[in-house]
Write a protein that holds these residues in place. Structure first.
Motif, PDB file in Angstrom:
ATOM      1  N   SER A   1       7.060  21.957  20.452  1.00  0.00           N
ATOM      2  CA  SER A   1       6.331  20.690  20.581  1.00  0.00           C
ATOM      3  C   SER A   1       6.412  20.207  22.021  1.00  0.00           C
ATOM      4  O   SER A   1       7.400  20.458  22.723  1.00  0.00           O
ATOM      5  CB  SER A   1       6.859  19.635  19.608  1.00  0.00           C
ATOM      6  OG  SER A   1       7.962  18.945  20.148  1.00  0.00           O
ATOM      7  N   VAL A   2       5.336  19.538  22.454  1.00  0.00           N
ATOM      8  CA  VAL A   2       5.277  19.005  23.823  1.00  0.00           C
ATOM      9  C   VAL A   2       4.751  17.573  23.787  1.00  0.00           C
ATOM     10  O   VAL A   2       4.115  17.175  22.822  1.00  0.00           O
ATOM     11  CB  VAL A   2       4.353  19.846  24.743  1.00  0.00           C
ATOM     12  CG1 VAL A   2       4.971  21.191  25.054  1.00  0.00           C
ATOM     13  CG2 VAL A   2       2.963  20.006  24.146  1.00  0.00           C
ATOM     14  N   VAL A   3       5.038  16.839  24.856  1.00  0.00           N
ATOM     15  CA  VAL A   3       4.538  15.465  24.937  1.00  0.00           C
ATOM     16  C   VAL A   3       3.475  15.383  26.023  1.00  0.00           C
ATOM     17  O   VAL A   3       3.737  15.687  27.185  1.00  0.00           O
ATOM     18  CB  VAL A   3       5.680  14.471  25.234  1.00  0.00           C
ATOM     19  CG1 VAL A   3       5.128  13.044  25.336  1.00  0.00           C
ATOM     20  CG2 VAL A   3       6.748  14.557  24.152  1.00  0.00           C
ATOM     21  N   THR A   4       2.277  15.011  25.618  1.00  0.00           N
ATOM     22  CA  THR A   4       1.191  14.791  26.583  1.00  0.00           C
ATOM     23  C   THR A   4       0.991  13.282  26.728  1.00  0.00           C
ATOM     24  O   THR A   4       1.401  12.516  25.859  1.00  0.00           O
ATOM     25  CB  THR A   4      -0.126  15.416  26.076  1.00  0.00           C
ATOM     26  OG1 THR A   4      -0.403  14.897  24.773  1.00  0.00           O
ATOM     27  CG2 THR A   4      -0.041  16.925  26.007  1.00  0.00           C
ATOM     28  N   GLY A   5       0.372  12.883  27.835  1.00  0.00           N
ATOM     29  CA  GLY A   5      -0.011  11.472  27.996  1.00  0.00           C
ATOM     30  C   GLY A   5       1.075  10.565  28.530  1.00  0.00           C
ATOM     31  O   GLY A   5       0.923   9.356  28.496  1.00  0.00           O
ATOM     32  N   ARG A   6       2.173  11.136  29.036  1.00  0.00           N
ATOM     33  CA  ARG A   6       3.198  10.254  29.631  1.00  0.00           C
ATOM     34  C   ARG A   6       2.600   9.477  30.802  1.00  0.00           C
ATOM     35  O   ARG A   6       2.907   8.308  31.003  1.00  0.00           O
ATOM     36  CB  ARG A   6       4.406  11.067  30.094  1.00  0.00           C
ATOM     37  CG  ARG A   6       5.273  11.606  28.959  1.00  0.00           C
ATOM     38  CD  ARG A   6       6.702  11.873  29.455  1.00  0.00           C
ATOM     39  NE  ARG A   6       7.448  12.779  28.592  1.00  0.00           N
ATOM     40  CZ  ARG A   6       8.143  12.404  27.519  1.00  0.00           C
ATOM     41  NH1 ARG A   6       8.170  11.152  27.165  1.00  0.00           N
ATOM     42  NH2 ARG A   6       8.802  13.290  26.801  1.00  0.00           N
ATOM     43  N   SER A   7       1.709  10.162  31.568  1.00  0.00           N
ATOM     44  CA  SER A   7       1.147   9.516  32.770  1.00  0.00           C
ATOM     45  C   SER A   7       0.181   8.394  32.427  1.00  0.00           C
ATOM     46  O   SER A   7      -0.062   7.503  33.230  1.00  0.00           O
ATOM     47  CB  SER A   7       0.434  10.563  33.636  1.00  0.00           C
ATOM     48  OG  SER A   7      -0.715  11.036  32.955  1.00  0.00           O
TER      49      SER A   7
END
Ligand code: TUI
Length: 313
Positions: free
Chosen positions: A218-224
């Motif tokens: 699993s990965v986390v996108t959209g932190r920025s």
């Protein structure tokens, strides 16, 4: 098993299903409630009429209590907030914001209100505004997440409020449930494990993607962009993370993922769609009924609590 949460909600087991967008519809919610947990219909970004019809279908399938999860960023949140009152829903959980403006209406209707929080500050504010319990959700969860892990968030929230706390994020079996009890939870929210339930209507490819996931998948996108979302790694997440590193605009990033969850859940596009799942996806190896899942979770929880208690002399 009896806790303040099972008593407050009138359920047999301290297990609450996550209000997962597109996944948490009437079949899953009714199956979880029938099995003695609290099933939830996830309103997500759906129009109010869809939510009303899902509530009615769930009522036809079970007399047991079930709830509705309202995603507060939804353009329909206001209308859905009224629908739950009109349809006599017993429990509302909320996500991705603060439900304060709806509280007087819901409390007057006798609805149990349980916001999902990702910080101690919001938990305390929710307690002051009169909610019945909070879900402390750590960033091991799938979908839209906060910063803190469950291990760090849950005991800090449990210390900060008097109302019951439900743990969420990272529990996939009885060990996770028992761990959350040790950290101060009086019930546990389970999401990813129910996505692969027999009664879950998600596309077979979505289930396969979870069942074959490894620990690091699993990965986390959209932190920025300020909207971090945990999904399983695929073509789109690789592209997204590359663009994010290059400083792409919000619009460019949005365009890549718009409609992605529907694409994955309904069309089974696990390569390009958004396959939201928690970090414990790697722990889930079989598809079972909701009853089998809940019975197994409870048996494992009781087993491990008893076994580890015997260490204490
Ligand atoms: O809401 C969730 N998880 C979700 S919502 C969702 S729908 C979606 N679809 C596509 C893109 C983005 C979202 C998928 N997963 N969990 C509950 C949750 N709430 N996690 C974190 C929070 C949260 C975060 C900040 C709650 C409140 C908050 O601050 C509010 C404030 O006013 O301080």
């Amino acid at each position: 098993m009896k806790t303040r949460v099972t008593e407050c909600l009138g359920i047999e087991y301290p297990i609450i299903q996550g209000g997962m967008a597109w996944v948490a519809e009437h079949n899953l919610a009714a199956a979880v409630s029938k099995a003695g947990g609290l099933g939830l219909i996830g309103a997500a970004n759906a129009p109010a009429d869809w939510v009303r019809s899902e509530i009615r279908k769930a009522k036809e399938m079970t007399e047991k209590p079930f709830g509705v999860n309202i995603m507060l960023l939804s353009p329909y949140a206001e209308e859905v907030a009224k629908v739950v009152v009109e349809e006599g829903v017993k429990v509302v959980t909320t996500g991705a914001g603060s439900p304060e403006k709806f509280l007087p209406m819901w409390k007057e209707a006798g609805i149990k209100v349980i916001p999902v929080v990702a910080s101690v500050a919001l938990a305390k504010r929710m307690e002051r505004s009169g909610v019945d319990a909070v879900v402390a959700e750590g960033c091991e969860s799938g979908g839209h997440i906060g910063e803190l892990t469950t291990m760090a968030l849950l005991p800090q929230v449990a210390d900060a409020v008097e109302i019951p706390v439900i743990g969420a994020g990272g529990a996939g079996d009885g060990r996770g449930v028992a761990a959350m009890f040790m950290l101060g939870a009086e019930a546990v929210q389970i999401g990813t494990r129910f996505v692969v339930a027999n009664e879950s209507i998600v596309h077979e490819n979505y289930k396969k993607k979870i069942l074959s996931a490894k620990d690091i998948d699993s990965v986390v996108t959209g932190r920025s962009t300020g909207h971090p979302v945990r999904t399983l790694r695929n073509k789109t997440t690789r592209e997204y993370l590359r663009l994010e590193k290059e400083g792409a605009s919000f619009e460019e990033l949005e365009n890549l993922t718009i409609g992605g969850l529907r694409k994955a859940v309904m069309e089974g596009d696990a390569d390009r769609g958004s396959v939201m799942a928690g970090q414990i996806a790697g722990l889930i190896k079989k598809e079972q009924s909701c009853k089998e899942i809940i019975d197994e979770l409870m048996a494992e929880t009781i087993g491990i609590v008893k076994e580890r208690s015997s260490w204490v002399k």
